[in-house]
Write a protein that holds these residues in place. Sequence first.
Motif: not given
Length: 467
Positions: A234-257
């Motif tokens: 559960a932690f292995s999946l949590q940390i992956y989706f937590d951090f890769s999810g944040y990274s995806d949101m960061a990339v998405g926000l960057g593209r919006m800007l």
Amino acid sequence: MVFSSLLFLFLYLPVVLLIYYVTPLRWRNGVLLVFNLIFYGWGEPVYIVIMFLSTAIDYTHGMLVERYKRRDDDRGARLAVCSSVVFNLALLFFFKYWDFVAGSLAAIGLPLMPILGLSLPIGISFYTFQTMSYTIDVYRGDAPVQRNLINFGTFVTLFPQLIAGPIIKYKELGDQIDHRDYPVERFASGIQTFAVGLGKKVLLANNLGQLWDAYKALPAAELTTAGAWLGVIAFSLQIYFDFSGYSDMAVGLGRMLGFEFARNFDYPYISRSVTEFWRRWHISLGSWFREYVYIPMGGNRVSRPRLCFNLLVVWGATGIWHGASWNFLLWGLYFGVLLIVEKLWLGRRIERWPVPLQHAYALFLVAVSWAIFAVEDFSQLGLYLGAMFGFAGGGAFDGAFFYYLRSYLPTLVLACAASTPLAAGLWRRLPERVWKAALPVLLLCVLLLSTAYLVDATYNPFLYFRF
């Protein structure tokens, strides 16, 4: 303020985008700089002073490096780079590691340093590495000096990736800071990427995190072998989706800007070796250490003993970068040893194994690493690892294990599937007219479900904020 909050989604972000796009092009960096500082200072206004100081120091040092290079004074340029690196590392040490070192010394009877009890500035590990890259890139000739202080401040404080990455080198973003365009297609792609990241974080990571928390909180006498493995999966999946999810949101926000950030994850859990895992996990951090630490130390072009030393130094630093605790150093050295073994002896042998065995080998070692990463108390870590390997106080199974397995099985299955390219591959096989019609509906569903969860939820941590 976090991306997965109602305040950010429905107030901060719409206001930023509205004002940003009605502002004339030549003033957009200045407007963005103001919003960057508001974002960072929302929770820690005192630490905006650090951002100003870091920006001023590195901007000044970049100018010094350029001046010395123009005069062919390599020694002066090197000293300016060293001064910048020392300042950034000193800043990081003071806020992140001072109390750790002081407490460790006091524990062995050497109270040489006072424990200050300072709170950790959010994202300091990320933005200090970014600003260090600037003077190094200018010295190497990989990037021109930035003479516009507003533009440089925008790079240092860029809010999409300021507090949890990905780590952006100046040479990768400098041209975009000065000049960027705003095609509608990039903005639309940014919305899509942000929505996917939000779904990863809110719908998967948050739910899996509750399962991990339940097992981490269990007394050692009640922990079973099956439960210990369920918790660490559960932690292995949590940390992956937590951090890769944040990274995806960061990339998405960057593209919006108008920015384009490099990808930070590439399905790491499909790896066939530990070496491959680290080519796919937290790509920006691995790239930073390789380019600014490992290669300057000699990289692979050294003797075997020196190669082992280089790898242990880099991976020890990688571990302690994640947190001021001995378990993080152990975690980094654990990977350093595994990578040495693969590089010098095991790597080619692994390639001859059956593919399922290669995957099992990599996933097993990575899962063990996440137990080391997640449990900071050494006594509890020993008990947890012991439980994983059959020395569990609660035996092999218990009723709680089957209850949690039944309750979380749909989420676990969905998360396992989403951590592979399977869904993306199936999506690409759909006829174009089908996916074009389905995509907006799916993204809207993700946004609605995520919003509904956030309205009702109290559990919404971001694991990498503490780094």
